[in-house]
Design an enzyme around this catalytic site. Sequence first.
Site: not given
Ligand SMILES: *Cc1c(COP(=O)(O)O)cnc(C)c1O
Length: 468
Positions: A112
């Site tokens: 993120k």
């Molecule tokens: C947010 C997240 C995901 C999923 O990502 P999306 O964009 O919601 O599909 C997978 N792994 C981790 C560690 C995350 O923080």
Amino acid sequence: MRYLSTRGQAAPHDFEGVLLAGLAEDGGLFMPESWPSLSPAEWRALRGLPYPELAARLIHRFAGETLSLETLRDMTTAAYAGFGHPAVAPLVQLDSRSFALELFHGPTLAFKDMAMQLLGRLFDHVLARRGERITIVGATSGDTGSAAIEACRDRGAIDIIILHPDGRTSEVQRRQMTTVLSPNVANLALNGTFDDCQDLVKAMFNDAPFRAEMRLAAVNSINWARVAAQIPYYAHAALALGAPDRPMAFSVPTGNFGNVLAAWAVRAMGLPVERLIIGANRNNILARFLAANDMSMRPVEPSLSPSMDIQVSSNFERLLFELLGRDGAATAETMQRFRAEGRMPVPDAAWRRATGLFRGFTLDDEGTLAEIRRLWTGQGYLADPHTAIGTAAARAHAPEDRSIPVVVAATAHPAKFPDAVERATGNRPPLPARLADLYEREERYAVLAPELADVEAFVRAHARRNTA
Ligand SMILES: *Cc1c(COP(=O)(O)O)cnc(C)c1O
């Protein structure tokens, strides 16, 4: 570049409008009016650029009216300067054809940060120019919230209030949010699931007077700018492995469909992406959809990969819009029926188009632990549970042609989920030095029932827009 709503009713916006609005006025999500397509020669010319430079050039294709290339370059340079690896998003080879694309070297140790560090700066820049302030409200299953708080803390024009499901995030995830004591940050734990949190955020955005009063803005993956900021790392990996002259596959552990949507976007922009593999834990609505056109909601169950404990993948609406030939009315009707009936009626032809490119894969907690163990004993690679679902999915669904590399999105640092990693390997990954005192820091958050009126009152009390 103009952006249209997936539900066809809202007026088009430019990048700045989309950044500030988040969700479209008709409840839909913004999509570029057309995909900026690069020729193979243009792609080749981007090979070998440092990550911040590549990111600036690609995002500029989506944001050209709002931001000059120079401004974007300053922002991407600053956004990725604090990352713990000089390559920003390094590729680590796992076996003869598969690679981990490590997206977890940012301040909160999850992918993120790749988008959020840029988003905080985009908001700041645009708001300063307009002399405005906003209240960011977001829902998180763990990683989005900490990344957003880290990106927005202490920024003068922004207040940020993050909702998380009480007791359903890991302790590291919670502490990364609740130990940020900046005056513009508030945390709210809800007695409910992530989907409850997300529904409340959507409800606040749909409450037009409240939305206007608070000047609400979104940082959840429904915000197009976040998807745009995720596109460069797929392009960077593909170019490093020989694109546009060599096809690729990506495997992405998926929750809200935001990350894999960015991989889909580089294909729409002209890179030869042969296959997109979606990894899920037992909350596998997308895998069920791909296997049998069964997009039906089930209760969310907690798993070892909490950032994927999601049943309603909000960004799927963007793919649906494309699968339905960009028909906003049909998209709106399909989404309304999904809400009303708990099952999405996707026409057979659209489902077939999806299955031509996507593969789905489900792994339960036991399988996830086994995969973490296999990566550790076999490759000496320490993976977090989300990443492990991605590597297992890659093995199950890699293209038959072994000359096609498979790039797995490594979405979290193993130290973010130390209990699962220790259970699987006997090895407890330590937090990087900059986070080593996380367990001693003071926490601050409130706990509420998932009631819209109470949550709105909390937001009203914590947004400083009146005192500015
Ligand atoms: C947010 C997240 C995901 C999923 O990502 P999306 O964009 O919601 O599909 C997978 N792994 C981790 C560690 C995350 O923080």
